[in-house]
Write an enzyme that holds these catalytic residues in place. Sequence first.
Site, PDB file in Angstrom:
ATOM      1  N   LYS A  87       9.706   0.504  11.751  1.00 43.77           N
ATOM      2  CA  LYS A  87       9.974   0.761  13.172  1.00 43.77           C
ATOM      3  C   LYS A  87      10.607  -0.433  13.872  1.00 43.77           C
ATOM      4  O   LYS A  87      11.440  -0.276  14.756  1.00 43.77           O
ATOM      5  CB  LYS A  87       8.709   1.189  13.911  1.00 43.77           C
ATOM      6  CG  LYS A  87       7.610   0.128  13.996  1.00 43.77           C
ATOM      7  CD  LYS A  87       6.380   0.618  13.318  1.00 43.77           C
ATOM      8  CE  LYS A  87       5.299  -0.446  13.210  1.00 43.77           C
ATOM      9  NZ  LYS A  87       4.478  -0.240  12.011  1.00 43.77           N
ATOM     10  N   GLY A 124      -1.796   4.475   6.906  1.00 50.30           N
ATOM     11  CA  GLY A 124      -2.443   4.592   5.606  1.00 50.30           C
ATOM     12  C   GLY A 124      -1.419   4.872   4.526  1.00 50.30           C
ATOM     13  O   GLY A 124      -0.347   5.435   4.790  1.00 50.30           O
ATOM     14  N   GLY A 140     -10.212  -2.910   7.665  1.00 48.85           N
ATOM     15  CA  GLY A 140      -8.796  -2.900   7.310  1.00 48.85           C
ATOM     16  C   GLY A 140      -7.924  -2.128   8.278  1.00 48.85           C
ATOM     17  O   GLY A 140      -6.734  -1.919   8.031  1.00 48.85           O
ATOM     18  N   GLU A 172      -5.179  -6.032  11.558  1.00 44.67           N
ATOM     19  CA  GLU A 172      -4.750  -7.211  10.809  1.00 44.67           C
ATOM     20  C   GLU A 172      -5.609  -8.421  11.190  1.00 44.67           C
ATOM     21  O   GLU A 172      -6.278  -8.430  12.224  1.00 44.67           O
ATOM     22  CB  GLU A 172      -3.284  -7.518  11.111  1.00 44.67           C
ATOM     23  CG  GLU A 172      -2.323  -6.381  10.798  1.00 44.67           C
ATOM     24  CD  GLU A 172      -2.126  -6.172   9.306  1.00 44.67           C
ATOM     25  OE1 GLU A 172      -2.472  -7.085   8.521  1.00 44.67           O
ATOM     26  OE2 GLU A 172      -1.644  -5.088   8.930  1.00 44.67           O
ATOM     27  N   LYS A 195       7.764   2.079  18.491  1.00 40.76           N
ATOM     28  CA  LYS A 195       7.799   3.507  18.174  1.00 40.76           C
ATOM     29  C   LYS A 195       8.312   4.313  19.365  1.00 40.76           C
ATOM     30  O   LYS A 195       9.108   5.249  19.209  1.00 40.76           O
ATOM     31  CB  LYS A 195       6.402   3.978  17.770  1.00 40.76           C
ATOM     32  CG  LYS A 195       5.899   3.324  16.491  1.00 40.76           C
ATOM     33  CD  LYS A 195       4.426   3.612  16.255  1.00 40.76           C
ATOM     34  CE  LYS A 195       3.914   2.923  14.995  1.00 40.76           C
ATOM     35  NZ  LYS A 195       2.456   3.087  14.811  1.00 40.76           N
ATOM     36  N   VAL A 246       7.405   6.298  12.670  1.00 40.86           N
ATOM     37  CA  VAL A 246       6.683   6.635  13.897  1.00 40.86           C
ATOM     38  C   VAL A 246       5.573   7.635  13.577  1.00 40.86           C
ATOM     39  O   VAL A 246       5.828   8.708  13.032  1.00 40.86           O
ATOM     40  CB  VAL A 246       7.626   7.242  14.960  1.00 40.86           C
ATOM     41  CG1 VAL A 246       6.848   7.614  16.219  1.00 40.86           C
ATOM     42  CG2 VAL A 246       8.759   6.278  15.285  1.00 40.86           C
ATOM     43  N   THR A 268       0.821  -1.216   0.000  1.00 42.79           N
ATOM     44  CA  THR A 268       0.000   0.000   0.000  1.00 42.79           C
ATOM     45  C   THR A 268       0.852   1.261   0.000  1.00 42.79           C
ATOM     46  O   THR A 268       0.622   2.193  -0.782  1.00 42.79           O
ATOM     47  CB  THR A 268      -0.928   0.009   1.224  1.00 42.79           C
ATOM     48  OG1 THR A 268      -1.739  -1.164   1.215  1.00 42.79           O
ATOM     49  CG2 THR A 268      -1.816   1.242   1.218  1.00 42.79           C
TER      50      THR A 268
END
Length: 441
Positions: A107, A304, A189, A192, A207, A134, A14
């Site tokens: 990360k 995203g 979505g 997971e 992070k 992060v 993505t």
Amino acid sequence: MADALKIGIAGLGTVGASLVRIIQQKSNELAVTCGRPITITAVSARDKTRDRGIDLSGVTWFDRPEDLAEKGDIDVFVELMGGAEGAANISVRAALQRGLHVVTANKALLAYHGVELATIAEEKGSLLNFEAAVAGGIPVIKALRESLTGNAVSRIYGIMNGTCNYILTKMEKEGLSFAECLKEAQRLGYAEADPAFDIEGNDTAHKLAILTTLAFGNRIAADDIYLEGITNISIEDIHAAAELGYRIKLLGVAQRTETGIEQRVHPTMVPVDSVIAQVDGVTNAVAIESDVLGELLMVGPGAGGNATASSVLGDIADIAKSQPGAQRVPVLGHPAKALEPYRKAQMQSHEGGYFIRLTVLDRTGVFASVATRMAENHISLESIVQRSKQHLAPSHHQTIILVTHATMEESVRKAVASIKSEGYLFGEPQVIRIERPKEEA
């Protein structure tokens, strides 16, 4: 105009696909703002036949990211595969050893190998940028590495996982159970199929470990973080928090104490009128408290494709604008070889308020016994409420909710252990820390 900056991208999921699309769509604007064109010359991904909705004609394909790092005709290796080990680790090391610049959103890789990778980068004179690792689109790495130079950071905390924040927000807004909200997050979505890494707090911990090093100049210590996830948060806790004037958020918190550096990830009650309590859904927020600036709060999309790709592109643009041979900003805010050993503060020394929910037998003397156990451990109570409503507990049980004033973690643990030994407790006690903004603490 200077020669084009040649980019190789490993990972076309993505984020990778979004990055390719943005660079291609905005090529003219990028050339003007960066002073040179940015060109994707090579890529690597698992499936060459997959339709990603992007144009890869004229781009060299590598089946193995290691080959892209070692042989690609590139200036910058962009790692978007994920994972602390395997191909991501091998290929990033290879790229740095070759003298290439590296941009990563990984990360986990940084949490466990960041100091070693920073050392290689600094020895080779390469840039290792990781803004997207992060808090997605929030520029917190640049703030800590560059913008807050001269500030002594005392505490950094925030909401760093959109999955958890979405679930907690939905539980509060719609009165649904944790399980129902998790299922909805998976459908949309946001979570997971195996959500453990997010909901058990590991993602936030990775992070936080990176931010801690940037803030305090210590070596990364991802395995020295007190960790609690949100799986035990019930709708009763959400309702009780609201009645008391709080909201529950999963926070990552790092701060300096007299005994060392404290790192913790856990569900936290924050005052409903605080700014961070208003951060809902998949949005992230990071607050930095320092001596010169005071408190800086940054809020924005934490995940995203476009949000993360935006941060990756920002890192690439910084490389495009950099001058060869110029003084480099240290990868982790301080030269890797100058990072101090991590000195862990004991959670037993943490001082703050607590929310405690107990389900007990509905019999005479229990309420008084709970209050006595608190007093014996020198815990001052802000409020104590006894309930026996049917929706909170079976008819032969009652719920006791306590809110403490600032007290020591060790005292709370001792008091809860004493209550458990009395024999009137059902199930495990729920203990949630209360975190107040600096001005309210």
